[in-house]
Write an enzyme that holds these catalytic residues in place. Structure first.
Site, PDB file in Angstrom:
ATOM      1  N   GLY A  86       0.531  -5.158   0.868  1.00 29.71           N
ATOM      2  CA  GLY A  86      -0.583  -5.330  -0.058  1.00 29.71           C
ATOM      3  C   GLY A  86      -0.152  -5.967  -1.370  1.00 29.71           C
ATOM      4  O   GLY A  86      -0.952  -6.644  -2.035  1.00 29.71           O
ATOM      5  N   ALA A 123       0.849  -1.195   0.000  1.00 29.54           N
ATOM      6  CA  ALA A 123       0.000   0.000   0.000  1.00 29.54           C
ATOM      7  C   ALA A 123       0.884   1.244   0.000  1.00 29.54           C
ATOM      8  O   ALA A 123       2.045   1.194   0.409  1.00 29.54           O
ATOM      9  CB  ALA A 123      -0.887  -0.017   1.237  1.00 29.54           C
ATOM     10  N   GLU A 182       3.967  -5.024   7.464  1.00 29.45           N
ATOM     11  CA  GLU A 182       3.070  -4.010   8.041  1.00 29.45           C
ATOM     12  C   GLU A 182       3.368  -3.729   9.505  1.00 29.45           C
ATOM     13  O   GLU A 182       3.301  -2.583   9.954  1.00 29.45           O
ATOM     14  CB  GLU A 182       1.611  -4.452   7.887  1.00 29.45           C
ATOM     15  CG  GLU A 182       1.048  -4.302   6.484  1.00 29.45           C
ATOM     16  CD  GLU A 182       1.322  -5.482   5.567  1.00 29.45           C
ATOM     17  OE1 GLU A 182       2.204  -6.307   5.890  1.00 29.45           O
ATOM     18  OE2 GLU A 182       0.637  -5.591   4.527  1.00 29.45           O
ATOM     19  N   GLU A 211      -0.081  -9.543  -0.683  1.00 33.00           N
ATOM     20  CA  GLU A 211      -1.461  -9.990  -0.503  1.00 33.00           C
ATOM     21  C   GLU A 211      -2.140 -10.177  -1.864  1.00 33.00           C
ATOM     22  O   GLU A 211      -2.923 -11.101  -2.057  1.00 33.00           O
ATOM     23  CB  GLU A 211      -2.217  -8.992   0.374  1.00 33.00           C
ATOM     24  CG  GLU A 211      -1.691  -9.028   1.810  1.00 33.00           C
ATOM     25  CD  GLU A 211      -2.288  -7.957   2.699  1.00 33.00           C
ATOM     26  OE1 GLU A 211      -2.143  -6.764   2.367  1.00 33.00           O
ATOM     27  OE2 GLU A 211      -2.906  -8.303   3.714  1.00 33.00           O
TER      28      GLU A 211
HETATM   29  N1  3HC Z   1       4.506   3.627  -0.032  1.00 30.94           N
HETATM   30  C1  3HC Z   1       4.943   4.834  -0.406  1.00 30.94           C
HETATM   31  N2  3HC Z   1       6.223   5.069  -0.786  1.00 30.94           N
HETATM   32  C2  3HC Z   1       7.061   4.027  -0.776  1.00 30.94           C
HETATM   33  C3  3HC Z   1       6.662   2.737  -0.403  1.00 30.94           C
HETATM   34  C4  3HC Z   1       5.315   2.549  -0.008  1.00 30.94           C
HETATM   35  N3  3HC Z   1       4.843   1.338   0.355  1.00 30.94           N
HETATM   36  N4  3HC Z   1       7.720   1.913  -0.495  1.00 30.94           N
HETATM   37  C5  3HC Z   1       8.739   2.668  -0.932  1.00 30.94           C
HETATM   38  N5  3HC Z   1       8.345   3.932  -1.105  1.00 30.94           N
HETATM   39  C6  3HC Z   1       9.157   5.050  -1.603  1.00 30.94           C
HETATM   40  C7  3HC Z   1      10.226   5.448  -0.610  1.00 30.94           C
HETATM   41  O1  3HC Z   1       9.721   6.392   0.318  1.00 30.94           O
HETATM   42  C8  3HC Z   1      11.273   6.043  -1.521  1.00 30.94           C
HETATM   43  O2  3HC Z   1      10.850   7.332  -1.856  1.00 30.94           O
HETATM   44  P1  3HC Z   1      11.914   8.524  -2.087  1.00 30.94           P
HETATM   45  O3  3HC Z   1      12.743   8.072  -3.250  1.00 30.94           O
HETATM   46  O4  3HC Z   1      11.042   9.683  -2.341  1.00 30.94           O
HETATM   47  O5  3HC Z   1      12.688   8.617  -0.810  1.00 30.94           O
HETATM   48  C9  3HC Z   1      11.175   5.195  -2.778  1.00 30.94           C
HETATM   49  O6  3HC Z   1       9.879   4.589  -2.726  1.00 30.94           O
HETATM   50  C10 3HC Z   1      12.205   4.104  -2.869  1.00 30.94           C
HETATM   51  O7  3HC Z   1      12.199   3.370  -1.657  1.00 30.94           O
HETATM   52  P2  3HC Z   1      13.550   2.936  -0.929  1.00 30.94           P
HETATM   53  O8  3HC Z   1      14.520   4.050  -0.949  1.00 30.94           O
HETATM   54  O9  3HC Z   1      13.146   2.369   0.388  1.00 30.94           O
HETATM   55  O10 3HC Z   1      14.061   1.795  -1.928  1.00 30.94           O
HETATM   56  P3  3HC Z   1      14.772   0.426  -1.570  1.00 30.94           P
HETATM   57  O11 3HC Z   1      15.039  -0.220  -2.869  1.00 30.94           O
HETATM   58  O12 3HC Z   1      15.882   0.655  -0.613  1.00 30.94           O
HETATM   59  O13 3HC Z   1      13.680  -0.452  -0.784  1.00 30.94           O
HETATM   60  C11 3HC Z   1      11.540  -1.420  -0.381  1.00 30.94           C
HETATM   61  C12 3HC Z   1      12.528  -0.867  -1.429  1.00 30.94           C
HETATM   62  C13 3HC Z   1      12.106  -2.687   0.282  1.00 30.94           C
HETATM   63  C14 3HC Z   1      10.277  -1.768  -1.117  1.00 30.94           C
HETATM   64  C15 3HC Z   1      11.299  -0.382   0.717  1.00 30.94           C
HETATM   65  O14 3HC Z   1      10.971   0.854   0.131  1.00 30.94           O
HETATM   66  C16 3HC Z   1      10.197  -0.718   1.676  1.00 30.94           C
HETATM   67  O15 3HC Z   1      10.409  -1.456   2.620  1.00 30.94           O
HETATM   68  N6  3HC Z   1       9.021  -0.164   1.457  1.00 30.94           N
HETATM   69  C17 3HC Z   1       7.897  -0.327   2.350  1.00 30.94           C
HETATM   70  C18 3HC Z   1       7.223  -1.642   2.117  1.00 30.94           C
HETATM   71  C19 3HC Z   1       6.041  -1.794   3.018  1.00 30.94           C
HETATM   72  O16 3HC Z   1       6.069  -1.528   4.196  1.00 30.94           O
HETATM   73  N7  3HC Z   1       4.940  -2.270   2.445  1.00 30.94           N
HETATM   74  C20 3HC Z   1       3.738  -2.470   3.200  1.00 30.94           C
HETATM   75  C21 3HC Z   1       2.917  -1.230   3.143  1.00 30.94           C
HETATM   76  S1  3HC Z   1       1.517  -1.348   4.190  1.00 30.94           S
HETATM   77  C22 3HC Z   1       0.429  -2.294   3.337  1.00 30.94           C
HETATM   78  O17 3HC Z   1       0.720  -2.782   2.298  1.00 30.94           O
HETATM   79  C23 3HC Z   1      -0.919  -2.443   3.972  1.00 30.94           C
HETATM   80  C24 3HC Z   1      -1.696  -3.536   3.306  1.00 30.94           C
HETATM   81  O18 3HC Z   1      -1.668  -4.656   4.105  1.00 30.94           O
HETATM   82  C25 3HC Z   1      -3.152  -3.152   3.111  1.00 30.94           C
END
Ligand code: 3HC
Length: 704
Positions: free
Chosen positions: A105, A65, A128, A108
């Protein structure tokens, strides 16, 4: 859908290919889930399409997400109409073709597909919990059905990323491709193989495999310490528990209820903030991202003591060959032995494989002298923390190192400009302050000297990231930013003793707050002799320096902490458990009486605020002097340098929860009561007067 949709459908023979293209990581931003639903609908109605492939463009499948959308009241689709439900309902089979990351997500969605294939470098997971929520797209209901409760709980409660080969073993991935396979073509071939299979296998139709009904309580017990003060890990467990207790749709409803409770909790807001500031810290407002960095492949470390050895290990751990040298062959051998012992401990504990240890050790090359490191791209000096010891090292480095090599000093307080002045290339010099143990702690403070060039600084920042650190820029000020902002906390904690507190009381307050250890117990771990020596040095330089009579007395008695079996606490032989010591209580009483300080009782909140507000005030001074770029950088330093509880966001984020005005009023009151050391910073006063939060505070232009 308009041409601008981040999701597209194209047909290749019998197969429809749905591509998500929402850079940089295909988060489920505006239009993405809707786009997938729309393409699925079109694929299902197109008679030429027999099966579909869902794939990500760019570097990832789908990273989850859009975290920026949380807490913003965005509209939410009811259960039954979400993208996961559309996948479940798809008559034609859909294959998730995974590369890069399938997280949250995104994972998922992959689980709602009928088949999953992945490249071996891909990672899947439900992280999450790390942002204070739980999987809200059916992940807590599908994963236990896919791989059993035990493995699902582990993944959901830790939030860890699972590499594709392990995911295959667990039963998450149906087909694991070879490394150099073409994902797109392989997915089409897979789709052709299964396109006639009906009905399509759905994870939601499987039975949950519950290996042990006691697993939920056992899990709650096992995380009790790590997850204290937090709700998300427990809600994760409750959601998985629901998967065993009720039908799939009811489980999803329970998951949604628990999700709503967490989405805008204080803990989730703090953890989201932490996620974004850790990325923000890499951006240097006055050094463009396009600044060319020096590509480095070889590093050298001078000094094989605890710090030097830990730094060398950091390079080796991330695949870089590193040379290490010391003043004498004996010192070098001792240093190498310490490195070998550290790795051996990790192998014994099961956190490192024997062959991986051998690979890492092979990257660390002990060398005899400066000539052997002359062609390295970067060199990190980590000799004894004394200007007169470090200066000649820099003079020598200037003499021997190839032109363009970067010269970094691992110092925690010394003036980087004086070291740069020992060379004819001050533009290539900067500080790289590692935190101890250097191979474990994630913070790297990059200290900017007056002459440090943008290229040197950008390279130092990038170097840190490439060896697994969070690099944060600091100005060249006494103690730099992290330790300088922490110093008043250290002073306050011993003054509290003089006023009637005991170490165990202070430690309990800080552990209850969320620190892994109390500050006095940490002092015993680090060694009380170190602070004592530095106080003596400072007192000699500055007649107004306040010595710490209680700490000094302990050090003079040889109570150096764990290593001598006694410090702020007493220790049993071979055991690191701190035991409150009546002898320490007696010393505190005696010294305080000698100083004529009235004794009183302290409420926990006063202890907490005395320690942390003193640091908030100092951190404001750092910003007003332009020694840090922004408040959030200081928060990153507290999270990764000092074990500040992540679910509280950081020093300033936490203080904002109390409110600038209240913090200011309290500091002003303590200024009246205690005098100069509590003088409120100008910035703090301005923020309080203008009602601006700490997080919005503007630092003065950066002064190296
Ligand atoms: N939402 C919004 N922005 C995100 C994002 C996300 N889920 N994941 C990454 N980004 C953005 C980062 O903020 C960054 O932005 P910037 O360049 O402006 O700083 C850019 O994408 C690149 O991210 P990273 O610098 O972290 O890139 P890496 O290659 O080092 O890592 C990654 C990639 C492992 C995917 C890491 O970004 C990460 O862990 N992201 C979060 C993943 C996450 O937590 N997903 C779950 C979200 S909650 C969810 O899905 C709820 C669901 O159950 C309904």
């Amino acid at each position: 859908m308009s041409g601008a949709s981040p999701v597209s459908l194209e047909r290749q023979g019998d197969i429809g290919i749905i591509t998500v293209n929402y850079p940089p990581v295909n988060a489920l931003g505006p239009g993405v889930a809707e786009g997938i639903k729309d393409c699925l609908a079109r694929g299902n109605t197109d008679p030429a399409i027999k099966a579909m492939v869902l794939i990500g463009a760019g570097r990832s499948f789908i990273a989850g997400a859009d975290i920026r959308g949380f807490g913003t009241n965005r509209p939410r689709l009811p259960l039954g109409q979400r993208v996961y439900d559309t996948l479940d309902a798809s008559e034609k089979p859909v294959i998730a073709a995974i590369h890069g990351y399938a997280l949250g997500g995104g994972f998922e969605i992959a689980m709602a597909c009928h088949y999953r294939m992945a490249l071996p470098s891909a990672k899947v997971g439900l992280p999450e919990v790390l942002i204070g929520i739980l999987p809200g797209g059916g992940g807590t209901q599908r994963l236990p059905r896919l791989i059993g409760v035990k493995a699902a709980l582990d993944m959901i409660v830790t939030g860890r990323h699972v590499p594709a080969p392990e995911a295959k073993r667990l039963g998450i991935i149906d087909e694991l491709l070879p490394e150099n396979a073409d994902l797109h073509d392989s997915a089409i071939a897979y789709a052709m193989r299964i396109m006639g299979t009906r009905p399509s296998p759905r994870v939601r139709d499987r039975m949950v495999r519950l290996e042990d009904p006691g697993i939920f309580d056992a899990m709650r017990k096992s995380i009790a310490r790590r997850a204290r003060n937090q709700t998300a890990p427990y809600h994760c467990i409750a959601a998985v528990e629901a998967s065993c207790a009720m039908p799939f749709d009811d489980g999803c409803r329970r998951e949604a209820d628990l999700f709503r409770e967490l989405e805008d909790s204080a803990e989730a807001r703090a953890l989201r903030y932490a996620f974004f500031i850790e990325r923000e810290v890499a951006r240097l407002p006055d050094i463009p991202a396009s600044t060319p960095v020096r590509d480095f492949t070889t590093a050298a470390v001078i000094g094989s003591g605890t710090m030097g050895g830990g730094i060398a290990m950091s390079f080796a751990d991330f695949g870089f060959p590193v040379k290490i040298m010391d003043a004498t062959p004996e010192a070098l051998e001792r240093g190498m032995q310490r490195i070998r012992d550290n790795y051996a401990t990790s192998v014994r504990r099961g956190s490192l494989a024997e062959n991986e240890m051998q690979r890492r050790l092979a990257r660390i090359e002990p060398v005899a002298g400066y000539e052997d490191i002359a062609d390295c791209d970067v060199v990190i000096e980590a000799v004894f923390e004394e200007m007169d010891v470090k200066k000649p090292v820099f003079a020598k480095l200037d003499e021997v190192m190839k032109p363009g090599a970067l010269l970094f000093s691992n110092t925690s307080a010394l003036d980087i400009d004086q070291l740069a002045d020992m060379t004819k290339r001050p533009q290539d010099v900067a500080g790289t302050h590692f935190f101890s143990p250097a191979n474990v702690m994630k913070l790297l403070e990059v200290v900017r000297g007056k002459a440090s060039s943008p290229r040197t600084l950008a390279t130092a920042m990038q170097m840190g990231r490439r060896i697994g650190k969070l690099s944060a820029m600091a100005g060249n000020t006494d103690g730099f930013v992290a330790n300088r902002s922490r110093a008043p906390f250290n002073t306050e904690m011993v003054i509290l003793l003089e006023e009637g507190c005991l170490p165990e009381q202070v430690d309990k307050v800080m552990v209850d707050f969320g620190y892994p250890m109390g500050p006095f117990a940490v002092g015993d771990l680090a060694g009380l002799d170190i602070g004592y020596a530095s106080r003596k040095r400072r007192a000699a330089e500055n007649p107004n320096f306040r010595m710490q009579p209680i700490s000094d007395r302990l050090a003079e008695m040889g109570r150096y902490g764990q290593k001598t079996g006694a410090g702020w606490y007493r220790y049993e032989k071979g055991d690191r458990t701190p035991h409150p010591d009546p002898e320490v209580a007696a010393i505190i009483k005696e010294v305080s009486a000698g100083l004529g300080i009235p004794q009183r009782e302290f409420a926990d909140q006063e202890i907490l605020r005395r320690l942390l507000f003193s640091s908030v005030n100092e951190a404001c001074k750092i910003l007003e002097e332009g020694k840090a770029y922004r408040p959030s950088d200081i928060d990153v330093m507290w999270l990764h340098g000092f074990g500040f509880p992540r679910y509280r966001g950081g020093l300033f984020f936490w203080a904002d929860g109390i409110g600038v005005r209240e913090v200011y009023n309290q500091i002003a009151a303590w200024h009246q009561q205690y005098g100069e050391r509590w003088a409120p910073s100008r910035l703090l006063r301005d923020l309080a007067e203008s009602g601006t939060s700490f997080r919005e505070a503007k630092a003065a232009a950066f002064v190296p």
